[in-house]
Design an enzyme around this catalytic site. Structure first.
Site, PDB file in Angstrom:
ATOM      1  CE  LYS A 142     -35.340 -36.128 -13.749  1.00  8.77           C
ATOM      2  NZ  LYS A 142     -35.807 -37.056 -12.806  1.00  8.77           N
ATOM      3  CG  HIS A 172     -39.464 -38.780 -18.993  1.00  6.91           C
ATOM      4  ND1 HIS A 172     -38.628 -38.533 -17.948  1.00  6.91           N
ATOM      5  CD2 HIS A 172     -39.845 -40.069 -18.864  1.00  6.91           C
ATOM      6  CE1 HIS A 172     -38.503 -39.611 -17.229  1.00  6.91           C
ATOM      7  NE2 HIS A 172     -39.222 -40.572 -17.745  1.00  6.91           N
ATOM      8  CD  GLU A 210     -36.314 -45.801  -9.838  1.00  4.48           C
ATOM      9  OE1 GLU A 210     -35.131 -45.949  -9.481  1.00  4.48           O
ATOM     10  OE2 GLU A 210     -36.761 -44.756 -10.316  1.00  4.48           O
ATOM     11  CG  ASP A 230     -33.974 -38.520  -9.666  1.00  6.93           C
ATOM     12  OD1 ASP A 230     -33.645 -37.782 -10.621  1.00  6.93           O
ATOM     13  OD2 ASP A 230     -34.048 -39.760  -9.762  1.00  6.93           O
ATOM     14  CG  HIS A 235     -40.911 -37.932 -12.892  1.00  4.57           C
ATOM     15  ND1 HIS A 235     -40.870 -37.120 -13.992  1.00  4.57           N
ATOM     16  CD2 HIS A 235     -39.667 -38.465 -12.781  1.00  4.57           C
ATOM     17  CE1 HIS A 235     -39.647 -37.163 -14.521  1.00  4.57           C
ATOM     18  NE2 HIS A 235     -38.907 -37.966 -13.800  1.00  4.57           N
TER      19      HIS A 235
HETATM   20  N1  LIG Z   1     -29.858 -39.498 -19.362  1.00 12.01           N
HETATM   21  C1  LIG Z   1     -31.133 -39.504 -19.066  1.00 12.01           C
HETATM   22  O1  LIG Z   1     -31.842 -40.528 -19.193  1.00 12.01           O
HETATM   23  C2  LIG Z   1     -31.789 -38.240 -18.562  1.00 12.01           C
HETATM   24  C3  LIG Z   1     -33.128 -38.307 -18.128  1.00 12.01           C
HETATM   25  C4  LIG Z   1     -33.755 -37.138 -17.686  1.00 12.01           C
HETATM   26  C5  LIG Z   1     -33.053 -35.952 -17.694  1.00 12.01           C
HETATM   27  N2  LIG Z   1     -31.747 -35.916 -18.101  1.00 12.01           N
HETATM   28  C6  LIG Z   1     -31.069 -34.622 -18.098  1.00 12.01           C
HETATM   29  O2  LIG Z   1     -30.545 -34.359 -19.410  1.00 12.01           O
HETATM   30  C7  LIG Z   1     -29.317 -33.659 -19.336  1.00 12.01           C
HETATM   31  C8  LIG Z   1     -28.247 -34.463 -20.078  1.00 12.01           C
HETATM   32  O3  LIG Z   1     -28.114 -35.725 -19.467  1.00 12.01           O
HETATM   33  P1  LIG Z   1     -27.173 -36.882 -20.053  1.00 12.01           P
HETATM   34  O4  LIG Z   1     -27.456 -38.086 -19.229  1.00 12.01           O
HETATM   35  O5  LIG Z   1     -27.275 -36.986 -21.515  1.00 12.01           O
HETATM   36  O6  LIG Z   1     -25.724 -36.316 -19.674  1.00 12.01           O
HETATM   37  P2  LIG Z   1     -24.317 -36.825 -20.210  1.00 12.01           P
HETATM   38  O7  LIG Z   1     -24.390 -38.231 -20.681  1.00 12.01           O
HETATM   39  O8  LIG Z   1     -23.332 -36.455 -19.167  1.00 12.01           O
HETATM   40  O9  LIG Z   1     -24.080 -35.926 -21.508  1.00 12.01           O
HETATM   41  C9  LIG Z   1     -23.805 -34.572 -21.423  1.00 12.01           C
HETATM   42  C10 LIG Z   1     -23.435 -34.052 -22.812  1.00 12.01           C
HETATM   43  O10 LIG Z   1     -23.135 -32.679 -22.698  1.00 12.01           O
HETATM   44  C11 LIG Z   1     -21.933 -32.413 -23.436  1.00 12.01           C
HETATM   45  N3  LIG Z   1     -21.344 -31.239 -22.817  1.00 12.01           N
HETATM   46  C12 LIG Z   1     -20.803 -31.129 -21.587  1.00 12.01           C
HETATM   47  N4  LIG Z   1     -20.383 -29.876 -21.391  1.00 12.01           N
HETATM   48  C13 LIG Z   1     -20.667 -29.184 -22.522  1.00 12.01           C
HETATM   49  C14 LIG Z   1     -20.487 -27.870 -22.923  1.00 12.01           C
HETATM   50  N5  LIG Z   1     -19.891 -26.965 -22.121  1.00 12.01           N
HETATM   51  N6  LIG Z   1     -20.904 -27.500 -24.152  1.00 12.01           N
HETATM   52  C15 LIG Z   1     -21.497 -28.388 -24.997  1.00 12.01           C
HETATM   53  N7  LIG Z   1     -21.700 -29.667 -24.640  1.00 12.01           N
HETATM   54  C16 LIG Z   1     -21.289 -30.058 -23.424  1.00 12.01           C
HETATM   55  C17 LIG Z   1     -21.132 -33.696 -23.302  1.00 12.01           C
HETATM   56  O11 LIG Z   1     -20.207 -33.881 -24.364  1.00 12.01           O
HETATM   57  P3  LIG Z   1     -18.735 -33.202 -24.366  1.00 12.01           P
HETATM   58  O12 LIG Z   1     -18.067 -33.671 -23.118  1.00 12.01           O
HETATM   59  O13 LIG Z   1     -18.127 -33.725 -25.619  1.00 12.01           O
HETATM   60  O14 LIG Z   1     -18.950 -31.744 -24.410  1.00 12.01           O
HETATM   61  C18 LIG Z   1     -22.255 -34.711 -23.477  1.00 12.01           C
HETATM   62  O15 LIG Z   1     -22.562 -34.843 -24.838  1.00 12.01           O
HETATM   63  C19 LIG Z   1     -29.048 -33.470 -17.843  1.00 12.01           C
HETATM   64  O16 LIG Z   1     -29.574 -32.222 -17.441  1.00 12.01           O
HETATM   65  C20 LIG Z   1     -29.863 -34.584 -17.185  1.00 12.01           C
HETATM   66  O17 LIG Z   1     -30.249 -34.227 -15.866  1.00 12.01           O
HETATM   67  C21 LIG Z   1     -31.110 -37.031 -18.542  1.00 12.01           C
END
Ligand SMILES: NC(=O)c1ccc[n+]([C@@H]2O[C@H](COP(=O)([O-])OP(=O)(O)OC[C@H]3O[C@@H](n4cnc5c(N)ncnc54)[C@H](OP(=O)(O)O)[C@@H]3O)[C@@H](O)[C@H]2O)c1
Length: 482
Positions: A142, A172, A210, A230, A235
């Site tokens: 999402k 989730h 929250e 969000d 959810h």
């Molecule tokens: N975090 C959570 O708890 C959570 C919960 C629900 C949903 N989400 C969703 O999950 C997704 C990821 O969230 P996140 O929190 O993990 O984000 P994040 O911490 O910003 O991580 C993003 C990742 O993507 C990589 N990345 C960025 N641009 C890229 C590219 N062009 N090619 C390949 N890799 C790339 C970054 O590493 P590099 O900079 O090294 O490329 C990093 O590993 C989002 O859509 C978010 O909305 C996250």
């Protein structure tokens, strides 16, 4: 014995991978009969060893030893999901199973990269399932679009690259045991289902409260999205769909999803007054002074994003016509809890000397509503049923009482985390707990139709703007405080 399995995480050095996906995969690695390989892809240069060390360091101390046994099956590829991904194909070919392995691609990328990543996977021949190639599936995080039009566009492109049964749109919440229990509880206990309709239920309220404000480093993402998109659009509407759906005729994924879609398509927010949006200002939560949303690091000046939403919705269908569904979500509220409360109607005649009354805020004296079924999803995982009993002594005086069930007492702390269950289902090709294209679109259509509302301030540590309390009418009662 199944075929070998390769799991690819695109965006593998991010928060989601470290906090949710790797712990879940580590736990599954200990249970899967067929050892799987994990390939992480991100742009930063990392060796396999450095990637493994990074993942290990992010794990809780007690999981690190188990990770050492798993580490040799973890690989890294420096790559840009927005560019040519044929090197990923070469790496996967060289791993056990090669092209004959089943492949699960997990898009842990920011939403703007979902489509480019999919197109590059397709161009690299990584999604093709024809000519006897084993299965290829994609899990998409999402947010799935930011409104109906963008969700439709995303669906259209995905479906030009993949069949619907290859696409796993994740929410989730559906991986949580207590959320699955909403379905199981309703349809496996015959004492409730006959009462589950407008004749017997007066009102349903759903709260996701929250204590946290916007999380560090997340303000940019959150401000572009807000509480409605969000939390409510995905959810909370999923919780509502499970509470309100018609019984499916079987446990087949499509049969269940058909019924959820039907609920979402019948959802209406009747007027502008039925939606209240709010934003927290400085205040006090749990004894700690906290700053307001506009002062949080990374929130743009002049932001009009809401951190609180309360809705009075209706379902235009035979079962629920006229029953209000009140939904509330907010940040910086006094307490963290997620709960569904089903309030049954009062008996048609009061056969007691003192049926019990409560005086509501506006001075109205109302009969108590003792029959409430409360399904708590977090932090407690409980089911409780309120009813009235006769107080000892002469006369017929009723007082409230409760029957309660606690997951922990019955099952200990054994429930698997949501991501573990969902990853396992995606590996097994079971889409039941994932969202179908029309389900996501129906949820967006309902949210897009909500009339715009001003954002009202509320102090952090309060239950939101007072206007939200007015969504309850007459003797319907008020919001749960958990
Ligand atoms: N975090 C959570 O708890 C959570 C919960 C629900 C949903 N989400 C969703 O999950 C997704 C990821 O969230 P996140 O929190 O993990 O984000 P994040 O911490 O910003 O991580 C993003 C990742 O993507 C990589 N990345 C960025 N641009 C890229 C590219 N062009 N090619 C390949 N890799 C790339 C970054 O590493 P590099 O900079 O090294 O490329 C990093 O590993 C989002 O859509 C978010 O909305 C996250």
């Amino acid at each position: 014995m199944g075929i070998p399995l390769q799991i690819v995480i695109l965006g593998a050095s991010g928060d989601l991978t470290a906090r949710k996906l790797v712990p879940a995969l580590l736990s599954l690695a200990g249970r899967c009969t067929e050892p799987f390989r994990l390939v992480g892809v991100a742009r930063r240069p990392l060796s396999h060893e450095a990637f493994r060390a990074q993942l290990r360091a992010e794990l809780p101390e007690e999981d690190r030893q188990a990770f050492d046994g798993f580490a040799e099956r973890v690989h890294y590829l420096q790559g840009d999901a927005g560019e040519d991904l044929t090197p990923l194909g070469h790496q996967l070919e060289a791993l056990p199973g090669g092209a004959g392995a089943g492949r699960l691609f997990y898009l842990a990328l920011k939403p703007g990269l979902f489509l480019p990543a999919m197109e590059n996977l397709a161009r690299g021949g990584l999604l093709a399932q024809e000519n006897g190639a084993p299965w290829r599936r994609v899990v998409i995080e999402k947010p799935f679009g930011h409104d109906l039009a963008s969700a439709r566009a995303l669906n259209r492109t995905l479906q030009s690259l993949l069949r619907e049964d290859q696409i796993f749109r994740i929410d989730h919440y559906l991986g949580k045991e207590t959320v699955q229990n909403l379905f199981a509880f309703r349809f496996n206990n015959t004492i409730f289902e006959p009462l589950w309709n407008r004749q017997h239920i007066e009102l349903v309220q759903i709260t996701v409260a929250e204590e946290l404000g916007v999380e560090r480093g997340r303000a940019g993402y959150y401000d572009a999205v807000g509480a409605m998109r969000d939390m409510v659009q995905n959810h909370m509407l999923q919780l509502l769909a499970l509470i309100a759906m018609e019984p499916p005729s079987s446990l087949r994924p499509e049969t269940i999803r058909d019924q959820k879609v039907a609920v979402l398509k019948s959802l209406r927010i009747p007027s502008g007054d039925a939606c209240v949006r709010g934003r927290y200002t400085a205040g006090n939560v749990g004894g700690q002074a906290v700053q307001g949303y506009l002062e949080e690091e990374g929130v743009p000046a002049g932001s009009t994003t809401e951190t609180f939403v309360a809705l009075r919705a209706e379902l235009e269908n035979w079962r629920w016509a006229g029953v209000p569904f009140l939904l509330r979500h907010g940040k910086r509220l006094p307490k963290r809890f997620t709960e569904v409360k089903v309030q049954f109607r009062v008996p048609p005649i009061q056969l007691s000397d003192a049926p019990g009354t409560e005086v509501l805020a506006d001075g109205l004296a109302c009969a108590l509503r003792p029959n409430q079924l409360t399904l708590s999803l977090q932090p407690r995982e409980t089911v409780s049923l309120g009813f009235g009993v006769k107080a000892p002594g002469p006369g017929m005086t009723m007082v409230p009482a409760q029957l309660a069930f606690d997951y922990k007492d019955r099952f200990g702390g054994q429930t698997a985390p949501a991501y573990e269950r969902l990853l396992l289902d995606a590996m097994n090709g079971d889409p039941t707990l994932f969202l179908r294209n029309d389900e996501v679109e129906a949820a967006w259509a309902a949210v897009d139709a909500i009339p715009g509302q001003p954002v009202r301030d509320y102090a952090a540590g309060t239950w939101g703007p007072p206007e939200a309390d007015r969504l309850f009418h007459g003797c319907e009662g008020g919001w749960s405080h958990g």
